[in-house]
Design an enzyme around this catalytic site. Sequence first.
Site, PDB file in Angstrom:
ATOM      1  CB  CYS A  86      25.479  38.487  44.871  1.00 28.25           C
ATOM      2  SG  CYS A  86      24.026  37.434  44.653  1.00 28.25           S
TER       3      CYS A  86
ATOM      4  CG  HIS B 129      40.671  15.204  42.581  1.00 31.40           C
ATOM      5  ND1 HIS B 129      41.548  16.138  43.083  1.00 31.40           N
ATOM      6  CD2 HIS B 129      39.560  15.900  42.210  1.00 31.40           C
ATOM      7  CE1 HIS B 129      40.991  17.338  43.045  1.00 31.40           C
ATOM      8  NE2 HIS B 129      39.791  17.221  42.521  1.00 31.40           N
TER       9      HIS B 129
END
Length: 633
Positions: free
Chosen positions: A9, A549
């Site tokens: 970035c 999960h």
Amino acid sequence: MKILAITACPNGIAHTYMAAENLQKAADQLGVEMKVETQGSIGVENEFTEQEIREADGIIIAADKTVTKDRFGGKRVLVTGVQDGIRRPEALIQEIHNGSVPVYKPEERSTADIKRERQNKENPIYRHLMNGVSYMIPFIVIGGLLIAIALTLGGEKTPGGIVIPEGSFWKDIEAIGGASFTFMVPILAGFIAMSIADRPGLAPGIVGGYIAANGSFYGSEAGAGFIGGIIAGFLAGYVALAIKRVKVPKALMPIMPIIIIPILASLVVGLILIYIVGAPVAQVFMSLTGWLEGMQGSSSILLALILGAMISFDMGGPVNKVAFLFGSAMIAEGNYEIMGPIAVAICVPPIGMGVATFLNKRKYQPSEREAGKASFTMGLFGITEGAIPFAAQDPLRVIPSIMAGSMTGAVIAMVSGVGDRVAHGGPIVAVLGAVDNVLMFFIAVIVGVFVTALLVNLVKKDAEVEGDIPPVKPAAQTEITIHKLTDITNEQLIDVNLSGDTRDEVIDELIEKLHREGALTSKETFKQTILNRENESTTGIGTNIAIPHGKSNAVIKPAVAFGIQQKGVDWSSFDGTDAKLVFMIAVPEQRAGNDHLKILQMLSRKLMDESFREQLLASKSKEEAYRLLDTIH
């Protein structure tokens, strides 16, 4: 399958590493072998070897700045933004897996390649500009910090302000800092041009940037500043690109990038700046600088409000970067009172959200409270992106609150004359001595932080679990060492004939099995944990598999329940397949980190084997399924 990924970035701080982490996690969950190279602020880390590139099935480049692709010739290369790496890593991996990504051919791109790049680069101007900014920032930081240290430790108070004595050691330190500043505009222009035209654009851009920064070339007392540098960068880049596309005899091709393109482009850019662009832009920049320096009262407050809102609106995105670039450019012109309010606004969102989680825990889930600690720490070091997780989950309440806090802090800093000599923000710059009027800097930060924290807690709803579910105390947990899947499952946790026809019905069946086996203290609390995870993003990983999960204090010991639904259940999997093989993972909150990852890795690796999936789906009894699960380790 082996995939390589690159993340980058403009600032190379938060987004780079967030994307790397999410891509690696997604690859682990999907059973894909992946290595991620980060091109962050400290340079390239985890760099690929030639052998790794040769063996790779595809390359993912998730970046908001230019990444050189020459070494990936002949490989499938997917180019996209860094935000995609953060938000949809599974989809990127699936594109490589499906073979829908074109093969990259240097200097020989197809129409499909060009169209794809255009789609992935929705705003090329922004991308090129940010590439230049990312290389420019270290020069501003070096210059600003060295000058600030020299003034703090070697300066003497005089009627005209703080002055460093001539011939002193600290005068040399100040000179080194000033030398760093002189490179700011040439580097900005050079790397904008390189982003456009690759390496042939670098030298013309730097030459153009130097001319733009020195008014003596075009008879001006002042240079054209960062505006001239931006113009020089784009001009050099597109001139070099145009020359690069001219067809020349093969005999000239080897010297095109090192002699012909740099010389011609430098001449064109230099002459345009000297005779056409330089003087008018210099006049505009001098007028802008004078206007900013002369701002008093309501006009300066309005500027602070605008800058504060821009910095906090998208937390490291393009709007934030425009304001940041503006403040950085003013530092080079000796106007530090623009960067001061920006430095305050930068750290208010992450610190404010951290303080909000400390002040009212009822408003936040346990995972958000943990994120609040990380956000607070990131804010101390001037990393605005620390607030992104909160804004992503609740944008309508969080973003206005952090904008209000940043705008408040910026206004206080502006009217108090807070200055910042370094292109960065947060308390760290004050600690390093780069801030003028340190007391008011901290007052502005504190007020802005509490405006954010109190406002967001006022508008946010309590994060209590829905329904009449009593709070769950942490269960007494059983210590289990996990080497293979059957360490945490048994035949009683297996059902080869699930009867549920919907996702929630299947979830209820598997939770019931976990509860009967003594793995849970509260079915309702754990179900809410599972559904909260599903609301974040589906756990249907494709190829007829779902792995719901959850980590919760309602879980006594790590356990996995497994079920088969032969007809399939809609789990919103990214590949569109119904879930037939369903693994439910339950992990205690206190043990979540290692166990969670270890179980997902074991399952993901084995479930990528198509023959294993077919054998498991064909299981007719619990015993048969258990024998197959015993091979997962």
